[in-house]
Scaffold this active site. Structure first.
Site, PDB file in Angstrom:
ATOM      1  N   ASP A 482       0.828  -1.208   0.000  1.00 39.62           N
ATOM      2  CA  ASP A 482       0.000   0.000   0.000  1.00 39.62           C
ATOM      3  C   ASP A 482       0.864   1.262   0.000  1.00 39.62           C
ATOM      4  O   ASP A 482       2.068   1.215   0.307  1.00 39.62           O
ATOM      5  CB  ASP A 482      -0.915  -0.027   1.236  1.00 39.62           C
ATOM      6  N   ASP A 552     -10.771   2.093  -3.447  1.00 41.25           N
ATOM      7  CA  ASP A 552     -11.350   1.880  -2.116  1.00 41.25           C
ATOM      8  C   ASP A 552     -12.870   1.972  -2.161  1.00 41.25           C
ATOM      9  O   ASP A 552     -13.539   1.643  -1.187  1.00 41.25           O
ATOM     10  CB  ASP A 552     -10.814   2.915  -1.122  1.00 41.25           C
TER      11      ASP A 552
HETATM   12  C1  GLA Z   1      -5.825   1.871   2.103  1.00 42.50           C
HETATM   13  C2  GLA Z   1      -6.216   0.711   1.214  1.00 42.50           C
HETATM   14  C3  GLA Z   1      -7.263  -0.119   1.879  1.00 42.50           C
HETATM   15  C4  GLA Z   1      -6.759  -0.613   3.217  1.00 42.50           C
HETATM   16  C5  GLA Z   1      -6.320   0.561   4.063  1.00 42.50           C
HETATM   17  C6  GLA Z   1      -5.633   0.102   5.335  1.00 42.50           C
HETATM   18  O1  GLA Z   1      -6.833   2.785   2.213  1.00 42.50           O
HETATM   19  O2  GLA Z   1      -6.640   1.173  -0.036  1.00 42.50           O
HETATM   20  O3  GLA Z   1      -7.641  -1.201   1.068  1.00 42.50           O
HETATM   21  O4  GLA Z   1      -5.693  -1.489   3.004  1.00 42.50           O
HETATM   22  O5  GLA Z   1      -5.411   1.394   3.378  1.00 42.50           O
HETATM   23  O6  GLA Z   1      -5.225   1.140   6.113  1.00 42.50           O
END
Ligand code: GLA
Length: 736
Positions: A482, A552
């Site tokens: 990430d 997301d």
């Molecule tokens: C980001 C990612 C999510 C999740 C969060 C965790 O927003 O896109 O899928 O992994 O971080 O903090």
């Protein structure tokens, strides 16, 4: 295939034949002149195409040509230089020891090789001697002797041309690059007006397709955020005004780069349009001592005379087979369940095992433990950088948890955000200097975190070690990598004051270095990229991680726009799509379990909700979905995509408000079509014409109905019935 013929001036004309497309340019008094890009043409001398009229007495002519009509200000160039009579945006600008930035480029020699020379450690398309041919042009600035090597790779079976440039300081003095684009092409004004198609967005709404008429002047899509970004994708296409999915000219330009990029589309008063892509010159300056070289990222053109669908399918095939690498390029990816939207930070080993148990019952193949397993990470306020298992949550340690998950028949995956550091962390206590900052200036903060200085070798060594430690401590099959904030106050303590302009690009190179080390050390690992959803979903990341978390926003209706927008460049196999809870956590919208599954079955499929809370009926549906995904895996992930109805097409009530797409296997023996009603209306009439089938073949659907390919494509299916908002249908066809 690459051919050269001699022009009237006795200089080479280069004809690159890529699939069914031609790309033609020449050397004219040493100037590299763009002549043609489009559906294949014969090996004629196309230099007549370069003649332009319309310049006037204020426009300077180069000193070294005698043709009265030749002016750099209107000539169509391949790699336009700076301040030497071409006033349009330049692709290359070199600042010399005396501070001047006039830069010129003249052809010196060329070489043609089979295959594609490796791009060292840079993410790039790869191809062997049977797949591609490469032309390497050597050009020089006659004044200072700086060398430019222009690489052109023509794919043999695909209408795709890859370009990059290596700039070698073969002069006697140090120079600074102020602009160093990867590729530029000047299109002549032929036929109908043209439009620019690009993908814009923001968090939760990535890669929204937009088409806009060109203007006389510049249109730019770019990023200055340190990442390719949610806001603009490093892609744009030049298309005819009447171009559709199935007809008309479409030239897509995609940049294999994860940092600050710029794609500029500049139209001059004579209707000539320059389309160029490369590293964003804003906040960029690169120093080269004599003997040093600079390699630009690679740019890829997909050339279609048959509409946008074909342009996309070329990108898909190329990126799926010649950009994605390693074990997971071809191996069937596991259906996974991710605990983020199920638990957020509130989970422990027991909760994960309970989810895994229900996952196993449904045939799901992997559990991914998301954010919150390390340090004191119980919310987003701390611990990034402290990549040590929190044994209060994961009691007995990671090894024990993974054994438990494996015992249920599931693989195990884990989340990291390697490039980040929380100010509240052990790492920050030990190394506050490791985060990107400018001495004496406040540090901007986002999601309570700073960014690590990836230009530093010590930082990368630390990350490699700590991540390797975790990855070797248990049977870990997958990593979600990430990246949840963009760069600010971008400076590095390791760079001298006059080299801070290298920071943004060096950051990206540092990231690639770490990705390379991790994927080399753990070749069996499946990497999934992520950046607050799809904030760094670009071709370069696909070189390391064959799948990417698309957004997301997991709402199925929102995903229709996001996934279809993403499909303009990126193959289904790279799009990670999950079934999440209803009401959806981002929008509050309620969508049926069936439709959530049908929409998520558009790429790397999975679940992202608390399986232990599902009803028996939903559990049964889930098993059926997993089973269906397994059956349809090949056609979705290896097939050709046809966008049948873009959601935006329907807003004016053409056929109600819906979306549809389909996949067809390369040999046309199988097809899968998905139809989704976003918002219904009274007595709607829905016909759906399929595409890409064998017109002469007979196809049977799963209910035993038989249709001829030509019937399905020309007459279509009659899907008229009283659909409700959010209803959907998946239709599977097999050639008899
Ligand atoms: C980001 C990612 C999510 C999740 C969060 C965790 O927003 O896109 O899928 O992994 O971080 O903090």
């Amino acid at each position: 295939m690459i051919k050269t013929v001699l022009s009237k001036t006795g200089e080479p004309i280069f004809h690159l034949r890529a699939g069914d497309a031609s790309y033609v340019f020449s050397s004219f008094h040493g100037f590299l002149i763009h002549l043609y890009m489009g559906p294949a043409v014969a090996d004629d001398d196309l230099e007549y195409l370069m003649v332009r009229v319309g310049h006037d007495s204020v426009v300077p002519r180069p000193a070294d040509t005698s043709e009265y009509w030749f002016s750099c200000d209107i000539a169509p160039f391949e790699y336009p230089a700076n301040q030497t009579g071409d006033y349009r945006p330049s692709a290359i600008s070199v600042a010399h020891a005396d501070g001047s930035t006039a830069t010129a480029l003249r052809y010196v020699s060329h070489e043609i090789v089979s295959g594609k020379p490796a791009a060292d450690k840079y993410p790039a398309v790869y191809a062997d001697e049977n797949e591609a041919d490469t032309l390497i042009i050597t050009a020089k600035d006659p004044a200072d002797g700086v060398t430019f090597r222009l690489y052109y790779t023509a794919m043999r079976d695909l209408p795709a041309v890859c370009r990059r440039v290596i700039i070698e300081n073969t002069s006697d003095n140090a120079i600074d690059l102020e602009r160093a684009y990867s590729a530029s092409v000047d299109f002549a004004a032929v036929g109908e007006p043209m439009e620019l198609l690009h993908l814009w967005g923001t968090w939760g709404r990535e890669r929204t397709m937009e088409r806009t008429p060109l203007l006389h002047g510049s249109l730019t899509v770019d990023s200055r955020r340190g990442a390719s970004s949610h806001h603009h994708n490093p892609f744009a296409a030049l298309v005819g005004k009447s171009t559709t999915e199935t007809a008309g000219m479409a030239v897509g330009l995609s940049l294999i780069y994860s940092g600050n990029f710029d794609i500029t589309c500049d139209t001059d008063p004579f209707g000539c349009t320059r389309l160029m892509a490369g590293i964003n010159p804003t906040d960029f300056r690169w120093h080269l001592d004599p003997g040093e070289s600079f390699v630009t990222p690679e740019a890829v053109f997909s050339i279609s005379g048959e509409g946008l669908g074909k342009m996309s399918r070329t990108f898909h095939r190329l990126y799926r087979k010649n950009l994605c690498r390693g074990e997971w390029r071809d191996t069937i990816r596991p259906v996974l369940v991710n605990n983020w939207e199920a638990t957020y930070f509130k989970f422990d080993d027991e909760k994960l095992l309970a989810i895994a148990k229900d996952a196993a019952d449904a045939g799901i193949e992997m559990l991914v433990m998301d954010d919150g397993w390390f340090g004191q990470r119980n919310d987003d306020k701390s611990s990034l950088g402290d990549w040590f298992v929190n044994e209060e949550k994961i009691r007995g340690g990671l090894g024990k948890l993974v054994e438990g998950i494996n015992a249920l028949g599931l693989k195990f995956g884990i989340w990291f955000e390697p490039e980040m550091i929380s100010p509240v962390s052990k790492l920050y206590e030990a190394h506050p200097e490791w985060c990107i900052h400018v001495e004496g200036r406040d540090k901007s903060i986002a999601r309570n975190q700073y960014v690590l200085d990836m230009t530093r070798e010590d930082v990368r060594d630390y990350l490699f070690e700590v991540m390797s430690g975790v990855l070797s401590s248990a049977n870990i099959a997958y990593v979600k990598w990430d990246f949840n904030r963009n760069l600010t106050e971008a400076a590095s303590a390791t760079l001298a004051a006059d080299r801070q302009g290298e920071m943004f690009h060096r950051y990206v190179l540092g990231l690639y270095d770490l990705l390379d080390r991790i994927t080399t050390a753990f070749p069996k690992l499946l990497l999934e990229g992520c950046s607050s959803g799809g904030g760094r979903y670009d071709p370069a990341m696909l070189y390391y991680s064959p799948q990417y978390w698309t957004s997301d926003d997991t709402d199925a209706m929102e995903r229709l726009n996001i996934q279809l927008g993403t499909s303009f460049v990126y193959p289904a196999s790279s799009m990670s799509c999950h079934v999440s809870a209803s009401p959806n956590h981002q929008t509050g919208r309620q969508t049926s379990f069936v439709t959530r599954g049908n929409v998520a079955m558009a790429g790397a499929f999975g679940y992202e909700l608390d399986l232990t809370k599902l009803t028996d009926e939903e559990k049964e549906l889930m098993s059926k979905q997993v089973d269906a995904y397994h059956r349809y895996y090949n056609v979705i992930n290896q097939g050709d995509l046809y966008r049948l109805i873009m959601p935006a097409d329907c807003v004016n009530g053409k056929i109600g408000h819906c979306a549809a797409w389909m996949y067809v296997s390369e040999d046309k023996s199988e097809a899968l079509a998905t139809f989704v009603v976003i918002r219904t209306s009274i007595h709607p009439v829905y016909f759906l014409k399929l595409q890409g089938l064998d017109p002469d073949a007979v196809y049977a659907d799963d209910n035993g109905n038989e249709y001829c390919g030509s019937t399905l494509m020309n007459a279509g299916l009659n899907l008229t019935k009283n659909w409700k908002d959010g209803d959907s249908l998946v239709m599977h066809f097999v050639k008899k």
